[in-house]
Enzyme design. Structure first.
Site, mmCIF file in Angstrom:
data_model
loop_
_atom_site.group_PDB
_atom_site.id
_atom_site.type_symbol
_atom_site.label_atom_id
_atom_site.label_comp_id
_atom_site.label_asym_id
_atom_site.label_seq_id
_atom_site.Cartn_x
_atom_site.Cartn_y
_atom_site.Cartn_z
ATOM 1 N N GLU A 132 0.859 -1.180 0.000
ATOM 2 C CA GLU A 132 0.000 0.000 0.000
ATOM 3 C C GLU A 132 0.896 1.230 0.000
ATOM 4 O O GLU A 132 2.129 1.123 0.085
ATOM 5 C CB GLU A 132 -0.943 -0.003 1.210
ATOM 6 C CG GLU A 132 -1.979 -1.118 1.152
ATOM 7 C CD GLU A 132 -3.012 -1.018 2.269
ATOM 8 O OE1 GLU A 132 -2.978 -0.028 3.020
ATOM 9 O OE2 GLU A 132 -3.845 -1.930 2.383
ATOM 10 N N HIS A 252 -8.484 10.146 3.818
ATOM 11 C CA HIS A 252 -8.193 9.089 2.853
ATOM 12 C C HIS A 252 -8.382 9.664 1.457
ATOM 13 O O HIS A 252 -9.416 10.260 1.148
ATOM 14 C CB HIS A 252 -9.109 7.885 3.060
ATOM 15 C CG HIS A 252 -8.577 6.645 2.427
ATOM 16 N ND1 HIS A 252 -8.528 6.467 1.060
ATOM 17 C CD2 HIS A 252 -8.050 5.520 2.973
ATOM 18 C CE1 HIS A 252 -7.996 5.279 0.790
ATOM 19 N NE2 HIS A 252 -7.697 4.686 1.933
ATOM 20 N N ARG A 301 -0.336 8.772 2.108
ATOM 21 C CA ARG A 301 -1.704 9.274 1.925
ATOM 22 C C ARG A 301 -1.804 10.792 1.904
ATOM 23 O O ARG A 301 -2.595 11.348 1.143
ATOM 24 C CB ARG A 301 -2.594 8.704 3.035
ATOM 25 C CG ARG A 301 -2.868 7.225 2.855
ATOM 26 C CD ARG A 301 -3.709 6.667 3.959
ATOM 27 N NE ARG A 301 -4.003 5.260 3.700
ATOM 28 C CZ ARG A 301 -4.669 4.473 4.530
ATOM 29 N NH1 ARG A 301 -5.087 4.949 5.680
ATOM 30 N NH2 ARG A 301 -4.898 3.214 4.220
ATOM 31 N N HIS A 362 -10.688 10.346 7.550
ATOM 32 C CA HIS A 362 -10.501 8.903 7.669
ATOM 33 C C HIS A 362 -9.945 8.465 9.018
ATOM 34 O O HIS A 362 -10.504 7.588 9.669
ATOM 35 C CB HIS A 362 -9.570 8.435 6.547
ATOM 36 C CG HIS A 362 -9.321 6.959 6.530
ATOM 37 N ND1 HIS A 362 -10.340 6.029 6.435
ATOM 38 C CD2 HIS A 362 -8.167 6.244 6.597
ATOM 39 C CE1 HIS A 362 -9.828 4.810 6.444
ATOM 40 N NE2 HIS A 362 -8.506 4.913 6.549
ATOM 41 N N ARG A 397 -0.302 8.788 9.384
ATOM 42 C CA ARG A 397 -0.236 7.340 9.564
ATOM 43 C C ARG A 397 0.145 6.633 8.265
ATOM 44 O O ARG A 397 -0.410 6.902 7.203
ATOM 45 C CB ARG A 397 -1.597 6.822 10.043
ATOM 46 C CG ARG A 397 -1.682 5.297 10.139
ATOM 47 C CD ARG A 397 -3.041 4.870 10.624
ATOM 48 N NE ARG A 397 -4.099 5.134 9.669
ATOM 49 C CZ ARG A 397 -4.597 4.235 8.826
ATOM 50 N NH1 ARG A 397 -4.118 3.014 8.810
ATOM 51 N NH2 ARG A 397 -5.585 4.558 8.007
#
Length: 852
Positions: A132, A252, A301, A362, A397
């Site tokens: 990811e 997100h 992100r 998110h 994160r």
């Protein structure tokens, strides 16, 4: 009309029922259930109670699509996972916490598998690993293709139902209960339903664990479920706990766009879709991430969310697209069946169409400040999972680290509570039945009709794009939201609205204060990262006066100083942050994982005492504010002090200098650090006072040198001032001091003087000489101060006559108290005494418990 303050306690009926437990866990996601199961395994006889706002299977965990990051590939290493996490966190990760995460993570994941979680495997039975954003290795395990959270929740719920753990469902936690010593003693809650336990009740417990998840519902559009209203963070703020880094809300980047008027929980398009090869494009099909980051569509992100927002601005669009048409129908149905079905439900076929996406709220990287064992600043209160700020996420994160954090720190909290219970720590002893808990904090509620207004303001002015103007507008709107023309009745809707307003207010204040762009905090008016000013954390606490915010430099433990102590230190020329760093360094030397084992073993949990700080010898006191700060900081504010004398005063044997009141264990744990500093500084002040009295009436002054202990110079020079002396230069940069070796290197004293003057015009220059014949040379060069090194009294008399007031004179070297007056009477201006800070004996000061 006056605007009401943010309440420190929710208005609610008195508890109509009470239950007791050894541990109460608030929340039923991966963090809460793992902790409850782990603790039960450690102590099968303990009563563990799980309180959840909905049913056990509800909450954010089951919505997690991507997976859990862990080092399982032989080609991968914890060091690489650590590096990826630190990069994503943009300088604000706690490296020690991240190291715990990546090294203990694989074992915690295997424990989850042993508990019954079934993850996707390949044909050989090995776990399938994917990537990811932000990961440079394949290290994401997943289940059901894109239903990892649902599988984790299923396995944990099944294990819990087979255990002895008691569960209260449909229960909204209200406020923390504390005992007389300020320790967590349970919670109040409201059970929505009818039965033996309904309405408002209380759970009395020796340890309280917040595992309440996130606060995404503070925004109009979010990936979070409807129950994510920030209840844990709001409760912690009302309880006086420190909340950290709330401004770092992760949006997100790829949330299914359902139209500009769509609000509430929005469908998430997992980052794993990009991990498998999907790309972001605009309406013209242009791939815009290639020129943004080296990882392109797999960038962290915050980078992707910002890039999408920028592209939307540039093109005037309200969304972008995620193109995975090349997957084909088979891959969509087997690898991402959930996402495929959701898209189809909303009229989009990802096999033949790009998916419209836009960022939405998110994940909260900040939360209730917690240490490596999940302990918050309120004794007995723990935080785990998204509600906590352990430092593993920093400013942003890394994908799929969240479920891993819940696993790892749940096990650590369980172990900490269990160890404390075995040692009899106050955080693990169940309160006595019916023990009264006084709570006179002001109460209040927010009109539930304000909820959509709060969410709308936050989405417009405090989301991905922020600036001073938009944040100030939101702040004003939130203040006005507190007022309502009607009485607000206590109910689930008003309690949730109050929690949302409390969390939103803290978040906005933090975002207004952080004037930089870092990670998931993007300020349009401060578009650059600023390590010079903002490499640190913002800690928020709630008081009767409102939100209080403290900046803590990164890597430094939080400062807990009473305002008067901080003021006194500043007025004394001392930096509070530097002083508290000394406290923490001392604590790090004194305390390892078990804690103060002697105090834990010998002092009953919850015992409090008053102690007297007493002079055991005559002298001059210095460092009372420093000692008071040490007691406060090392006890996290649980100890209170009263000073009975002032720095610089002469005291006699038996005088009480200060009283300290609070938990006995904290008293004895902080005693040595406080007394080390107080006795040392008072010794310096006492010796200085003797020298000052020895030359009294001569006109000469006593001053110190740079012969100080590393890290203590400012404090030791302050002690000299308390004793009546004066300070020489603080550092090698304050003034030039030409000594014998400089003279040798420069080829002569005059040459050295000219070299310094040419290099640093305007800087004060002092010259040390050891012969009478050197004096005229430096006077001719314009010396303003001459240091006479190891001159006899007769030579000092000659030097004073020769200089005749053209420069200040200092005598140094070979001085004693017996000769001090003779030296001073020669007419020199200063006597420099290195022994003041170099070898002053400590003044005997002790701490005596009064006992009960």
């Amino acid at each position: 009309m006056a605007i009401p303050a943010i309440p420190q306690r929710l208005t609610a009926p008195a508890p109509g029922w009470t239950v007791e437990a050894d541990v109460v866990v608030v929340g039923s996601g991966i963090a809460g259930l793992t902790l409850a199961l782990r603790y039960t395994g450690l102590d099968p006889e303990a009563k563990v109670l799980v309180v959840t706002k909905d049913v056990l299977s509800s909450g954010s965990t089951r919505w997690a699509q991507g997976g859990i990051a862990a080092v399982l590939d032989p080609q991968d290493t914890p060091a690489e996972h650590l590096s990826d996490t630190l990069i994503a966190g943009v300088g604000l990760c706690d490296e020690e916490a991240v190291r715990v995460l990546v090294t203990e993570g694989p074992g915690a994941l295997r424990g989850l598998i042993a508990a019954g979680a079934r993850f996707d495997t390949d044909d050989s039975g090995e776990l399938q690993l994917t990537r990811e954003g932000g990961h440079r290795r394949n290290r994401i395990v997943h289940a059901g293709g894109d239903a990892t959270g649902a599988e984790v929740q299923r396995a944990l719920v099944q294990a819990l139902r087979e255990s002895s753990i008691e569960v209260i469902e449909h229960a909204l936690v209200l406020d923390l209960l504390k005992d007389a010593g300020g320790r967590a003693a349970g919670v109040t809650l409201h059970v929505m339903g009818e039965g033996e336990r309904d309405g408002v009740g209380a759970v009395r417990a020796g340890a309280v664990v917040l595992a309440t998840g996130g606060m995404g519902q503070v925004y109009a559009a979010t990936t979070n479920p409807v129950v994510s209203t920030g209840d844990g963070v709001a409760l912690a703020l009302r309880a006086g706990a420190v909340v950290r880094d709330l401004e770092f809300v992760q949006f997100h980047p790829t949330v299914l766009w359902l139209g500009e008027d769509s609000t509430g929980q929005q469908p998430l398009i997992s980052e794993a879709v990009r991990g498998e090869g999907a790309v972001l494009v605009d309406a013209e099909g242009v791939r815009f991430m290639k020129d943004v980051h080296e990882l392109a569509d797999l960038a962290p992100r915050d980078v992707v969310a910002k890039a999408i927002m920028r592209r939307m601005r540039e093109t005037g669009a309200d969304h972008m697209y995620l193109d995975a048409r090349h997957f084909g129908e088979e891959k969509w149905r087997t690898r991402f069946p959930t996402i495929h079905a959701v898209c189809r439900e909303h009229g989009i076929d990802p096999v033949t169409q790009p998916i419209p996406v836009a960022p939405a709220a998110h994940y909260a990287s900040g939360g209730v400040r917690a240490d490596l064992h999940g302990r918050t600043s309120v004794p007995g209160l723990y935080a785990c999972g998204e509600v906590a700020c352990t430092g593993v996420h920093g400013a942003n994160r890394l994908a799929s680290n969240s479920l891993l954090e819940g696993l790892v720190f749940a096990e650590r909290i369980a172990a900490d509570i269990h160890a404390g219970r075995r040692a009899g720590s106050p955080a693990a002893v169940r309160p006595a039945p019916g023990e009264p808990v006084a709570d006179d904090r002001p109460t209040g509620l927010v009109d539930p009709r304000a909820r959509p207004r709060i969410q709308g303001h936050m989405s417009r002015g405090a989301s991905v794009l922020r600036g001073q103007e938009s944040l100030s507008e939101v702040a004003r709107a939130l203040v006005s939201t507190r007022w309502t023309p009607v009485a607000v009745e206590p109910c689930t809707e008003s309690w949730e609205a109050t929690n949302l307003l409390t969390v939103a207010s803290a978040l906005v204040e933090a975002a207004r204060n952080r004037e930089e762009t870092r990670g998931s905090h993007w300020r349009e008016d401060f578009p650059e990262r600023n390590d010079a000013w903002w490499l640190g954390h913002l800690d928020v606490t709630l008081t009767a006066e409102g939100m209080t915010m403290t900046y803590v430099p990164h890597g430094q433990r939080a400062t807990v100083l009473p305002p008067r102590v901080a003021t006194d230190l500043i007025e004394a020329g001392l930096d509070p942050a530097t002083v508290t760093a000394l406290f923490q360094a001392a604590a790090d030397e004194d305390l390892q994982a078990p804690g103060d084992v002697t105090s834990l073993a010998t002092i009953p949990a919850g015992q409090t005492d008053t102690a007297d700080v007493v002079a055991r010898a005559d002298g001059v006191v210095s460092g009372l504010a420093v000692a008071e700060g040490a007691f406060s900081h090392l006890s996290q504010g649980r100890l209170t002090t009263e000073r009975l004398v002032k720095d610089g005063e002469r005291v006699t044997r038996g005088d009480v200098l200060m009283t300290v009141t609070g938990p006995t264990r904290d008293l004895l744990t902080a005693e040595r650090t406080a007394l080390n500093l107080l006795t040392h500084l008072s010794g310096i002040a006492t010796l200085t006072d003797r020298w000052v009295r020895a030359v009294e009436g001569t006109g000469a002054r006593i001053r110190d040198s740079r012969k100080t202990l590393p890290g203590l110079r400012a404090l030791e020079k302050y002690a000299v001032r308390c004793g009546g002396g004066v300070n020489h230069r603080m550092s090698l940069s304050d003034a030039a001091l030409i000594k014998d070796n400089h003279v040798v290197a420069a080829g002569g004293v005059a040459e050295a003087f000219r070299a310094v003057r040419d290099a640093y015009p305007g800087l004060p220059i002092e010259v040390e000489v050891d012969r009478i014949d050197q004096i005229e040379q430096v006077l001719a060069e314009g010396a303003e101060e001459i240091l006479l090194d190891n001159f006899t009294v007769d030579d000092l008399v000659l030097a004073v006559r020769l200089v005749d007031g053209r420069a200040r004179l200092e005598s140094s070297g070979g001085l004693t108290l017996d000769s001090a007056r003779d030296v001073a009477e020669t007419g020199v201006d200063y006597l420099a005494v290195g022994a003041l800070t170099h070898s002053a004996p400590a003044l005997d000061i002790a701490l005596d418990l009064r006992g009960n």
